[in-house]
Design a protein around this motif. Sequence first.
Motif, short mmCIF file in Angstrom:
data_model
loop_
_atom_site.label_atom_id
_atom_site.label_comp_id
_atom_site.label_asym_id
_atom_site.label_seq_id
_atom_site.Cartn_x
_atom_site.Cartn_y
_atom_site.Cartn_z
N ASP A 27 -20.15 -22.82 25.02
CA ASP A 27 -20.23 -24.11 24.35
C ASP A 27 -19.48 -23.93 23.03
O ASP A 27 -19.18 -22.80 22.62
CB ASP A 27 -21.72 -24.44 24.10
CG ASP A 27 -21.91 -25.59 23.14
OD1 ASP A 27 -21.32 -26.66 23.36
OD2 ASP A 27 -22.66 -25.41 22.15
N VAL A 28 -19.19 -25.02 22.34
CA VAL A 28 -18.46 -24.91 21.07
C VAL A 28 -19.37 -25.14 19.87
O VAL A 28 -19.70 -24.21 19.13
CB VAL A 28 -17.26 -25.88 21.03
CG1 VAL A 28 -16.58 -25.82 19.66
CG2 VAL A 28 -16.27 -25.55 22.13
N ASP A 29 -19.78 -26.38 19.64
CA ASP A 29 -20.54 -26.72 18.43
C ASP A 29 -21.92 -26.07 18.44
O ASP A 29 -22.74 -26.32 19.30
CB ASP A 29 -20.66 -28.24 18.30
CG ASP A 29 -19.31 -28.91 18.12
OD1 ASP A 29 -18.53 -28.42 17.28
OD2 ASP A 29 -19.02 -29.88 18.83
N ILE A 69 -14.28 -22.60 28.01
CA ILE A 69 -14.99 -23.43 27.03
C ILE A 69 -15.39 -24.71 27.73
O ILE A 69 -14.56 -25.35 28.38
CB ILE A 69 -14.09 -23.75 25.82
CG1 ILE A 69 -13.85 -22.49 24.99
CG2 ILE A 69 -14.67 -24.87 24.97
CD1 ILE A 69 -12.83 -22.66 23.88
N SER A 71 -17.37 -28.18 26.49
CA SER A 71 -17.94 -28.88 25.34
C SER A 71 -18.15 -30.36 25.67
O SER A 71 -17.32 -30.97 26.35
CB SER A 71 -17.00 -28.75 24.14
OG SER A 71 -17.52 -29.43 23.02
N ARG A 73 -18.15 -32.62 23.33
CA ARG A 73 -17.31 -33.34 22.38
C ARG A 73 -15.84 -33.06 22.66
O ARG A 73 -15.50 -32.06 23.29
CB ARG A 73 -17.64 -32.93 20.95
CG ARG A 73 -19.10 -33.23 20.59
CD ARG A 73 -19.44 -32.97 19.14
NE ARG A 73 -18.78 -33.96 18.30
CZ ARG A 73 -17.75 -33.70 17.49
NH1 ARG A 73 -17.26 -32.49 17.40
NH2 ARG A 73 -17.22 -34.64 16.76
N VAL A 78 -10.56 -27.53 18.56
CA VAL A 78 -10.97 -26.69 19.69
C VAL A 78 -9.77 -26.38 20.58
O VAL A 78 -9.57 -25.23 21.00
CB VAL A 78 -12.10 -27.36 20.51
CG1 VAL A 78 -12.38 -26.59 21.79
CG2 VAL A 78 -13.36 -27.48 19.66
N GLN A 92 -13.23 -30.35 27.62
CA GLN A 92 -13.86 -31.11 26.54
C GLN A 92 -14.29 -32.47 27.07
O GLN A 92 -13.78 -32.95 28.08
CB GLN A 92 -12.89 -31.27 25.38
CG GLN A 92 -12.50 -29.94 24.75
CD GLN A 92 -11.84 -30.11 23.41
OE1 GLN A 92 -12.47 -30.51 22.44
NE2 GLN A 92 -10.54 -29.81 23.35
N LYS A 97 -22.29 -30.64 31.84
CA LYS A 97 -21.74 -29.29 31.75
C LYS A 97 -22.00 -28.48 33.02
O LYS A 97 -21.19 -27.64 33.40
CB LYS A 97 -22.29 -28.56 30.53
CG LYS A 97 -21.84 -29.16 29.21
CD LYS A 97 -22.39 -28.36 28.05
CE LYS A 97 -21.94 -28.93 26.72
NZ LYS A 97 -22.40 -28.10 25.61
N GLY A 119 -24.92 -20.84 24.94
CA GLY A 119 -25.14 -22.13 24.32
C GLY A 119 -26.21 -22.10 23.25
O GLY A 119 -26.79 -21.06 22.95
N ASP A 124 -26.92 -27.64 26.98
CA ASP A 124 -26.51 -26.35 27.55
C ASP A 124 -27.51 -25.82 28.58
O ASP A 124 -27.21 -24.88 29.32
CB ASP A 124 -26.32 -25.33 26.44
CG ASP A 124 -25.27 -25.76 25.44
OD1 ASP A 124 -24.26 -26.36 25.87
OD2 ASP A 124 -25.45 -25.52 24.23
#
Length: 183
Positions: A27-29, A69, A71, A73, A78, A92, A97, A119, A124
């Motif tokens: 995950d990113v954020d 990745i 995400s 968002r 990213v 993205q 997910k 995550g 997640d």
Amino acid sequence: MPPTPYLAQLPADLLARAAKIRVAVFDVDGTLTDGRLWYSEGGHETKVFHVHDGLGLKRLQANGVQVAIISARISHPVALRAEELDINHVYQGQNDKRACLLELLDALKLTPDQAAFVGDDLPDLPPMNIVGLAVAVANAHPWVAEQAHWQTERKGGKGAAREVCDLILAAQGKSAAERAHWQ
């Protein structure tokens, strides 16, 4: 020898899970970043990534573990960071997910037990519930931490991804060669 002392104390079943990993999905954020969203006066989004995490992701790829990745968002920073790190699997705007992960695994001809998902928050949980190695970062929501096979000592965006990379490489017996490479 593992790169950090606490890896030597990890349970055998966790190391066995990590030894099977062929794709590590992040995950990113809140995972690759600290979770804060930064906007300029002009409305442009910026993100801060940790350089240690980036090297860890590159090391995974150099050792035959694919990196992806996923995400919810959509963020231009990213895409830039993924390009810089040669990450080819970047998804993205993914509200589901789990479905995205299953499509990725199908495309790579891998099974869920060959995947790790890292995550920090509730979106997640669905992908974490199907992978062989589910990892929560240190600052993850408690429900995410409860479902994880392992939780990092470092927070998202502050070296957590590097811990996951180190775990996988150590479990796969690649740490000694990595260490020798850098000496």
